[in-house]
Design a protein around this motif. Structure first.
Motif, mmCIF file in Angstrom:
data_model
loop_
_atom_site.group_PDB
_atom_site.id
_atom_site.type_symbol
_atom_site.label_atom_id
_atom_site.label_comp_id
_atom_site.label_asym_id
_atom_site.label_seq_id
_atom_site.Cartn_x
_atom_site.Cartn_y
_atom_site.Cartn_z
ATOM 1 N N LYS A 100 0.827 -1.255 -0.014
ATOM 2 C CA LYS A 100 0.209 -0.045 0.067
ATOM 3 C C LYS A 100 0.866 1.281 -0.006
ATOM 4 O O LYS A 100 2.062 1.184 0.409
ATOM 5 C CB LYS A 100 -0.953 0.140 1.292
ATOM 6 C CG LYS A 100 -1.654 -1.098 1.196
ATOM 7 C CD LYS A 100 -3.150 -0.867 1.874
ATOM 8 C CE LYS A 100 -4.369 -1.687 2.089
ATOM 9 N NZ LYS A 100 -4.154 -2.788 0.832
ATOM 10 N N THR A 101 0.189 2.425 -0.471
ATOM 11 C CA THR A 101 0.944 3.661 -0.477
ATOM 12 C C THR A 101 1.139 4.083 1.123
ATOM 13 O O THR A 101 0.546 3.837 1.969
ATOM 14 C CB THR A 101 0.298 4.598 -1.145
ATOM 15 O OG1 THR A 101 -1.124 4.760 -0.509
ATOM 16 C CG2 THR A 101 -0.065 4.214 -2.653
ATOM 17 N N GLY A 102 2.481 4.386 1.189
ATOM 18 C CA GLY A 102 2.723 5.103 2.534
ATOM 19 C C GLY A 102 2.608 6.559 2.763
ATOM 20 O O GLY A 102 1.833 6.905 1.795
ATOM 21 N N LYS A 103 2.858 6.990 3.804
ATOM 22 C CA LYS A 103 2.490 8.374 3.813
ATOM 23 C C LYS A 103 3.260 9.400 2.768
ATOM 24 O O LYS A 103 2.642 10.311 2.335
ATOM 25 C CB LYS A 103 3.267 8.969 5.307
ATOM 26 C CG LYS A 103 2.682 10.124 5.758
ATOM 27 C CD LYS A 103 2.941 10.350 7.230
ATOM 28 C CE LYS A 103 3.896 11.348 7.548
ATOM 29 N NZ LYS A 103 4.252 11.455 9.171
ATOM 30 N N HIS A 104 4.369 8.936 2.280
ATOM 31 C CA HIS A 104 4.927 9.585 1.351
ATOM 32 C C HIS A 104 5.150 8.577 -0.025
ATOM 33 O O HIS A 104 5.933 7.443 0.423
ATOM 34 C CB HIS A 104 6.478 10.089 1.626
ATOM 35 C CG HIS A 104 6.520 10.952 2.728
ATOM 36 N ND1 HIS A 104 5.726 12.314 2.854
ATOM 37 C CD2 HIS A 104 6.847 10.739 4.043
ATOM 38 C CE1 HIS A 104 5.981 12.680 4.109
ATOM 39 N NE2 HIS A 104 6.473 11.860 4.798
#
Length: 158
Positions: free
Chosen positions: A49-53
């Protein structure tokens, strides 16, 4: 000075390149991909999944289609990766030469003498079926990125 370099090109397909780009998120298991400059078949894929950045990442495990070596790659899902143009054609086996090459003929009667006998169980099976059992054989040749290899052998239909 300018006359020193002469490029000679072997015959090529009709303008078809060895690879084409495809977005990582569009790649699928059992499809093909180029990893570290080698044509591979994808055996496992997972997306983080996409992280914070940043972007979602695609983790690929693939097997080199010619050497059988396992390669892995991690790439953002939005990035493009090269996909090799892989073709598989059947040829009739005419002979196995003493120097370890296969003499093959396609359905149009054109001969092909530049495929090496593989050093594995497929190579042993080709020799056994052709020399010992004296069967008519069809050999499947896989071609990708300028490389080719015998991948399978079957008894030719009578």
């Amino acid at each position: 000075m300018a006359d020193e370099h002469h490029d000679t090109f072997e015959s090529a397909d009709a303008g078809a390149s060895a690879t084409f780009p495809m977005q990582c998120s569009a790649l699928r298991k059992n499809g093909h991909v180029v990893i570290k400059g080698r044509p591979c078949k994808i055996v496992d894929m997972s997306t983080s999944k996409t992280g914070k950045h940043g972007h979602a990442k695609v983790h690929m495990v693939a097997i080199d289609i010619f050497t059988g070596k396992k390669l892995e790659d991690l790439s953002p899902s939005t990035h493009n990766m090269d996909v090799p143009n892989v073709s598989r054609r059947d040829y009739q086996l005419l002979d196995v030469t003493d120097d370890g090459f296969l003499s093959l003929m396609d359905e149009n009667g054109a001969t092909k003498d530049d495929v090496k006998l593989p050093d594995n169980e497929i190579g042993e099976k080709i020799v056994r079926m052709f020399r010992e059992e004296e069967k008519d054989c069809n050999v499947s040749i896989l071609t990708a990125m300028g490389e080719q290899a015998a991948m399978d052998v079957k008894e030719a239909p009578k």
